[in-house]
Scaffold this motif. Structure first.
Motif, PDB file in Angstrom:
ATOM      1  N   TRP A  11      24.025  -7.149  34.189  1.00  0.00           N
ATOM      2  CA  TRP A  11      24.772  -6.478  35.253  1.00  0.00           C
ATOM      3  C   TRP A  11      25.127  -5.043  34.839  1.00  0.00           C
ATOM      4  O   TRP A  11      24.944  -4.106  35.608  1.00  0.00           O
ATOM      5  CB  TRP A  11      26.042  -7.261  35.570  1.00  0.00           C
ATOM      6  CG  TRP A  11      25.798  -8.610  36.142  1.00  0.00           C
ATOM      7  CD1 TRP A  11      25.664  -8.940  37.462  1.00  0.00           C
ATOM      8  CD2 TRP A  11      25.655  -9.838  35.420  1.00  0.00           C
ATOM      9  NE1 TRP A  11      25.455 -10.293  37.601  1.00  0.00           N
ATOM     10  CE2 TRP A  11      25.444 -10.872  36.364  1.00  0.00           C
ATOM     11  CE3 TRP A  11      25.698 -10.169  34.056  1.00  0.00           C
ATOM     12  CZ2 TRP A  11      25.273 -12.199  35.990  1.00  0.00           C
ATOM     13  CZ3 TRP A  11      25.521 -11.501  33.689  1.00  0.00           C
ATOM     14  CH2 TRP A  11      25.315 -12.490  34.648  1.00  0.00           C
ATOM     15  N   GLY A  12      25.602  -4.887  33.614  1.00  0.00           N
ATOM     16  CA  GLY A  12      25.904  -3.550  33.120  1.00  0.00           C
ATOM     17  C   GLY A  12      24.654  -2.708  32.947  1.00  0.00           C
ATOM     18  O   GLY A  12      24.638  -1.508  33.235  1.00  0.00           O
ATOM     19  N   HIS A  13      23.580  -3.331  32.473  1.00  0.00           N
ATOM     20  CA  HIS A  13      22.301  -2.641  32.271  1.00  0.00           C
ATOM     21  C   HIS A  13      21.784  -2.089  33.595  1.00  0.00           C
ATOM     22  O   HIS A  13      21.362  -0.926  33.688  1.00  0.00           O
ATOM     23  CB  HIS A  13      21.305  -3.630  31.656  1.00  0.00           C
ATOM     24  CG  HIS A  13      19.996  -3.046  31.247  1.00  0.00           C
ATOM     25  ND1 HIS A  13      18.979  -2.792  32.145  1.00  0.00           N
ATOM     26  CD2 HIS A  13      19.527  -2.673  30.027  1.00  0.00           C
ATOM     27  CE1 HIS A  13      17.944  -2.307  31.501  1.00  0.00           C
ATOM     28  NE2 HIS A  13      18.243  -2.223  30.206  1.00  0.00           N
ATOM     29  N   ARG A  14      21.819  -2.914  34.651  1.00  0.00           N
ATOM     30  CA  ARG A  14      21.346  -2.460  35.967  1.00  0.00           C
ATOM     31  C   ARG A  14      22.241  -1.330  36.507  1.00  0.00           C
ATOM     32  O   ARG A  14      21.754  -0.406  37.150  1.00  0.00           O
ATOM     33  CB  ARG A  14      21.342  -3.623  36.951  1.00  0.00           C
ATOM     34  CG  ARG A  14      20.211  -4.609  36.763  1.00  0.00           C
ATOM     35  CD  ARG A  14      18.852  -3.991  37.129  1.00  0.00           C
ATOM     36  NE  ARG A  14      17.818  -5.001  37.162  1.00  0.00           N
ATOM     37  CZ  ARG A  14      17.395  -5.600  38.253  1.00  0.00           C
ATOM     38  NH1 ARG A  14      17.902  -5.282  39.428  1.00  0.00           N
ATOM     39  NH2 ARG A  14      16.446  -6.516  38.199  1.00  0.00           N
ATOM     40  N   THR A  15      23.521  -1.430  36.249  1.00  0.00           N
ATOM     41  CA  THR A  15      24.444  -0.384  36.700  1.00  0.00           C
ATOM     42  C   THR A  15      24.157   0.928  35.986  1.00  0.00           C
ATOM     43  O   THR A  15      24.088   1.991  36.614  1.00  0.00           O
ATOM     44  CB  THR A  15      25.899  -0.817  36.454  1.00  0.00           C
ATOM     45  OG1 THR A  15      26.125  -2.085  37.066  1.00  0.00           O
ATOM     46  CG2 THR A  15      26.873   0.198  37.017  1.00  0.00           C
ATOM     47  N   SER A  46      20.399  -5.248  27.042  1.00  0.00           N
ATOM     48  CA  SER A  46      21.358  -4.465  26.262  1.00  0.00           C
ATOM     49  C   SER A  46      21.721  -3.144  26.935  1.00  0.00           C
ATOM     50  O   SER A  46      20.855  -2.287  27.160  1.00  0.00           O
ATOM     51  CB  SER A  46      20.783  -4.181  24.873  1.00  0.00           C
ATOM     52  OG  SER A  46      21.616  -3.281  24.179  1.00  0.00           O
ATOM     53  N   VAL A  47      22.995  -2.985  27.218  1.00  0.00           N
ATOM     54  CA  VAL A  47      23.503  -1.709  27.731  1.00  0.00           C
ATOM     55  C   VAL A  47      23.405  -0.641  26.648  1.00  0.00           C
ATOM     56  O   VAL A  47      23.015   0.503  26.910  1.00  0.00           O
ATOM     57  CB  VAL A  47      24.963  -1.880  28.206  1.00  0.00           C
ATOM     58  CG1 VAL A  47      25.598  -0.526  28.511  1.00  0.00           C
ATOM     59  CG2 VAL A  47      25.019  -2.782  29.428  1.00  0.00           C
ATOM     60  N   ALA A  48      23.735  -1.016  25.405  1.00  0.00           N
ATOM     61  CA  ALA A  48      23.705  -0.049  24.303  1.00  0.00           C
ATOM     62  C   ALA A  48      22.304   0.509  24.088  1.00  0.00           C
ATOM     63  O   ALA A  48      22.126   1.726  23.924  1.00  0.00           O
ATOM     64  CB  ALA A  48      24.219  -0.702  23.025  1.00  0.00           C
ATOM     65  N   ASP A  49      21.299  -0.366  24.100  1.00  0.00           N
ATOM     66  CA  ASP A  49      19.925   0.102  23.873  1.00  0.00           C
ATOM     67  C   ASP A  49      19.488   1.077  24.963  1.00  0.00           C
ATOM     68  O   ASP A  49      18.853   2.099  24.681  1.00  0.00           O
ATOM     69  CB  ASP A  49      18.968  -1.086  23.828  1.00  0.00           C
ATOM     70  CG  ASP A  49      19.127  -1.930  22.581  1.00  0.00           C
ATOM     71  OD1 ASP A  49      19.872  -1.515  21.675  1.00  0.00           O
ATOM     72  OD2 ASP A  49      18.522  -3.026  22.521  1.00  0.00           O
TER      73      ASP A  49
END
Length: 315
Positions: A11-15, A46-49
């Motif tokens: 969800w965060g990655h798509r955002t 991964s949002v960080a990646d």
């Protein structure tokens, strides 16, 4: 606008991807460390990646409550924070720091299904639609004014996995549409009707244990809500754990004691269900596919070699 993004998992990655593809500028990303929790290992892009691939600074935190983070946020000089699937409380001094505050993106049709695992709970409860809401954050969980909201219909055979894939595609239009409204100068949005608010907790092993006192219709939705890659709903047969991978509501009505392994119907084996099953007015749950304790998957008609006995909630 200058955006700080708080987010985690797919969800965060798509955002974050939607923000990177937009006209807005992501100046800092804050995300959680990787987790071994069963549900947090699912949809774990991964949002960080992604941030690092695009040269965006990343901070990793369990909670956003330390002075270093606060100073980095002040230095970022953001117009707005965008949060999606941030798992802990964000204090007012953080969510109120940017000029336009914080926009939270939540995968339910608020005010219903605030909190955790909204798609799964909504499917279990037989909701006719689910969706994504972008709202302004305030001190109450998922309670701020709605900036933009979009819904999709729930079909009669949809699984939680189906609904995930369809709602995650709403993240970009809902998020960027909401940001564009805010950037245009709009300040009046839709207050939530708090009398309609419902709050749900994180899923755990106890939540996927089958209770044969439930009506068959509810159990059928529970099994669809626990579709792969989610942990499957389970019961016990002769003291051994048995995962129920698929099932349908029986065509006929069956009476007796909840949990009784009763009758072959079509491609399934009917289990008596419902707290008032003794009346004979209930449909049963026709299990069609199972997974045994040793990992074998097979049709229920092959697993249940004879009728009789009971499925139970405990060994």
């Amino acid at each position: 606008m200058r955006v700080v993004m708080f987010g985690y998992q797919t969800w965060g990655h798509r955002t974050l991807q939607a923000l990177l593809d937009s006209e807005h500028t992501v100046v800092l990303v804050v995300t959680h460390p990787r987790s071994e929790h069963a549900y947090e290992k699912i949809w774990s892009d991964s949002v960080a990646d992604l941030a690092e691939e695009h040269g965006v600074p990343v901070l990793t935190r369990e909670r956003p409550d330390d002075e270093e983070l606060f100073e980095r946020l002040k230095e970022a000089d953001a117009d707005i924070i965008v949060a999606n699937n941030w798992r802990t409380w964000i204090p007012p001094r953080i969510f109120g720091l940017p000029r336009h505050g914080t926009l939270n993106v939540h995968d339910s049709l608020l005010p219903k299904y605030a909190g955790f695992s909204p798609l799964i709970w909504a499917l279990i409860n037989g909701e006719s639609e689910v969706g994504v809401t972008a709202h302004l954050m305030d001190e109450e969980l998922d309670a701020g004014d709605i900036v933009r909201q979009e819904a999709i219909a729930v079909g009669p055979t949809d699984t939680a996995t189906d609904l995930f894939h369809r709602t995650v595609d709403l993240i970009a239009p809902v998020t960027i549409g909401a940001l564009d409204l805010i950037a245009s100068g709009q300040t009046e949005f839709t207050p939530q009707d708090r009398s309609r608010a419902t709050f749900f907790h994180k899923r755990a092993a106890e939540d996927i244990r089958i209770d044969w006192n439930w009506p068959a219709e509810d159990l059928e939705r529970l099994i669809r809500a626990q579709s792969a890659p989610y942990p499957s709903a389970f019961t016990f047969h002769r003291g051994r754990r048995l995962e129920v991978l698929s099932a349908v509501v029986s065509q006929n009505r069956y009476g007796g004691t909840p949990g009784r392994v009763f009758y072959r119907e079509g491609e399934g084996v009917v289990i008596v269900a419902g707290a008032d099953a003794r009346t004979g007015r209930n449909h049963g749950l026709a299990i069609t596919r199972v997974r045994t304790e040793d990992g074998r998957e097979l049709p229920a008609t092959e697993y249940f070699t004879s009728m009789g006995g009971y499925l139970t909630a405990r060994p």
